[in-house]
Motif scaffolding. Structure first.
Motif, short mmCIF file in Angstrom:
data_model
loop_
_atom_site.label_atom_id
_atom_site.label_comp_id
_atom_site.label_asym_id
_atom_site.label_seq_id
_atom_site.Cartn_x
_atom_site.Cartn_y
_atom_site.Cartn_z
N ASP A 78 36.84 -20.21 -24.03
CA ASP A 78 36.33 -19.99 -22.69
C ASP A 78 35.12 -20.88 -22.46
O ASP A 78 34.62 -21.52 -23.38
CB ASP A 78 35.97 -18.52 -22.48
CG ASP A 78 36.07 -18.11 -21.01
OD1 ASP A 78 36.20 -19.00 -20.14
OD2 ASP A 78 36.01 -16.89 -20.74
N HIS A 117 42.91 -8.28 -31.98
CA HIS A 117 42.65 -8.76 -30.62
C HIS A 117 42.23 -7.63 -29.68
O HIS A 117 41.41 -7.84 -28.79
CB HIS A 117 43.89 -9.45 -30.05
CG HIS A 117 44.14 -10.80 -30.64
ND1 HIS A 117 43.70 -11.97 -30.04
CD2 HIS A 117 44.76 -11.18 -31.78
CE1 HIS A 117 44.05 -13.01 -30.79
NE2 HIS A 117 44.70 -12.56 -31.84
N LYS A 174 42.75 -24.64 -21.83
CA LYS A 174 44.19 -24.36 -21.71
C LYS A 174 45.05 -25.61 -21.69
O LYS A 174 46.15 -25.62 -22.21
CB LYS A 174 44.47 -23.56 -20.42
CG LYS A 174 44.04 -22.12 -20.47
CD LYS A 174 44.47 -21.39 -19.19
CE LYS A 174 44.09 -19.91 -19.26
NZ LYS A 174 44.48 -19.20 -18.00
N ASN A 226 39.43 -16.29 -28.17
CA ASN A 226 39.87 -17.05 -27.00
C ASN A 226 38.93 -18.23 -26.79
O ASN A 226 37.78 -18.22 -27.25
CB ASN A 226 39.86 -16.16 -25.75
CG ASN A 226 40.80 -14.97 -25.89
OD1 ASN A 226 42.01 -15.12 -25.95
ND2 ASN A 226 40.23 -13.78 -25.95
#
Length: 338
Positions: free
Chosen positions: A222, A32, A165, A220
């Motif tokens: 996004d 990461h 999220k 991630n």
């Protein structure tokens, strides 16, 4: 969604959050973050600090030898195979990396590396495709299959999350969301037979189709540029309207009803819907969508609370804390003892 149960790939090795201090282990993890840092003694050069992760979580890791060479070989986003030892530094667990190399293709599965649906994406996709094929209205059938017969879109659908999220925000999350909604629709249609079943199921299958363009996913989740500027509701309506335009015999009244469903499926203006539901099928779609999203959202928050806690931390978006209950705790404690 269970954060760490059995790995998908047989070579995965232990999930990071299951490794205890003093334990040596071999496994595959995704990088990461990485940073070369100088030793206090400049003559010793640099060491390499990594943040390694899998679907159970992340741990800080240190490489003390050959750091410069390894930093040139390994990039953020790479999956690596390591031999390491879990140690404690300033009351925090971290990994001392003894050996490390980039993983080869076929040695790992991304569902072990990143948060992912606990359900098999191929089984979910098969279920969703069966629902698309079962639509009897010939116009809706042809329209829906324009999307669900597109191999490039299906490949994206295998992995795309349903959100960044809030809900189903993990690999194959959208497939899981669609599968849940189709199952809920079966019961709703039993209770309310006056709802047009084909139209409702077409609305479910198409309502979030814009998310394959709204989101990008990897380490991630996004938004893409068009996702930020337009959003999946507008993108989805644009995609569906273009497909309808290519079908000259598609009835205008049916197109109007379907597009209204897509534009109204968030139910409220403040939640991003340009219109509020004004037909039976539109309100059914909005409520089914919300039930799937909110139950998943609550469940994820409950899973993320600290061990032994009956309440979650305060959630700013929900403006409340969630209660797990003593019975839930006893089940968790029992499962951990097995």
């Amino acid at each position: 969604m269970e954060p760490a149960s059995q790995p998908v790939h047989s070579q995965k090795g232990p999930f990071l959050r299951t490794v205890s201090a003093g334990e040596r282990f071999i496994g595959f993890y995704v990088v990461h973050r990485k940073r070369l840092e100088p030793f206090r003694d400049p003559s010793r050069g640099h060491y390499l600090t990594l943040v390694l992760g899998d679907r159970s979580g992340q741990r800080l890791a240190r490489v003390w030898e050959d750091a410069e060479a390894l930093a040139a070989e390994i990039d953020v986003g790479d999956v690596v195979k390591i031999q390491g030892e879990m140690e404690t530094y300033r009351d925090r667990l971290q990994v001392r990396v003894l050996r490390i190399r980039k993983a080869a293709e076929g040695e790992f599965d991304w569902r072990d590396m990143l948060p992912a649906s606990p359900h098999d994406p191929e089984a979910m996709l098969e279920s969703v495709l069966a629902a698309a094929e079962a639509i009897e209205n010939p116009h809706l059938h042809v329209l829906v299959m324009r999307f669900y017969g597109d191999e490039a879109l299906l490949e994206a659908l295998r992995w795309v999350p349903a959100g960044r999220k809030v809900h189903h925000a993990y690999l194959s999350g959208l497939l899981e969301h669609l599968t849940e909604m189709l199952a809920l629709a079966d019961r709703v249609l039993e209770i309310y037979p006056q709802i047009d079943a084909d139209l409702l199921r077409a609305g479910i299958l198409l309502h979030d189709i814009g998310k394959v363009r709204e989101l990008h996913w990897g380490l991630n989740v996004d938004y893409t540029d068009e996702g930020r500027l337009l959003g999946h509701i507008v993108l989805g309506d644009e995609m569906v309207a273009a497909a309808i335009e290519s079908l000259p015999e598609f009835p205008p009244a049916l197109a109007l009803r379907l597009r209204h469903m897509l534009l109204a499926h968030h139910n409220r203006y403040e939640w991003g819907s340009p219109r509020r539901p004004q037909t039976l099928e539109a309100i059914a779609l909005a409520k089914i969508d919300d039930l799937s999203a909110q139950v998943n959202r609550f469940w994820l928050l409950l899973q993320q609370r600290e061990a032994g806690e009956t309440w979650t931390p305060y959630d700013r978006l929900l403006e409340r804390r969630l209660y797990a209950g003593e019975s839930d705790l006893s089940v968790e404690e029992e499962s951990q003892q097995r």
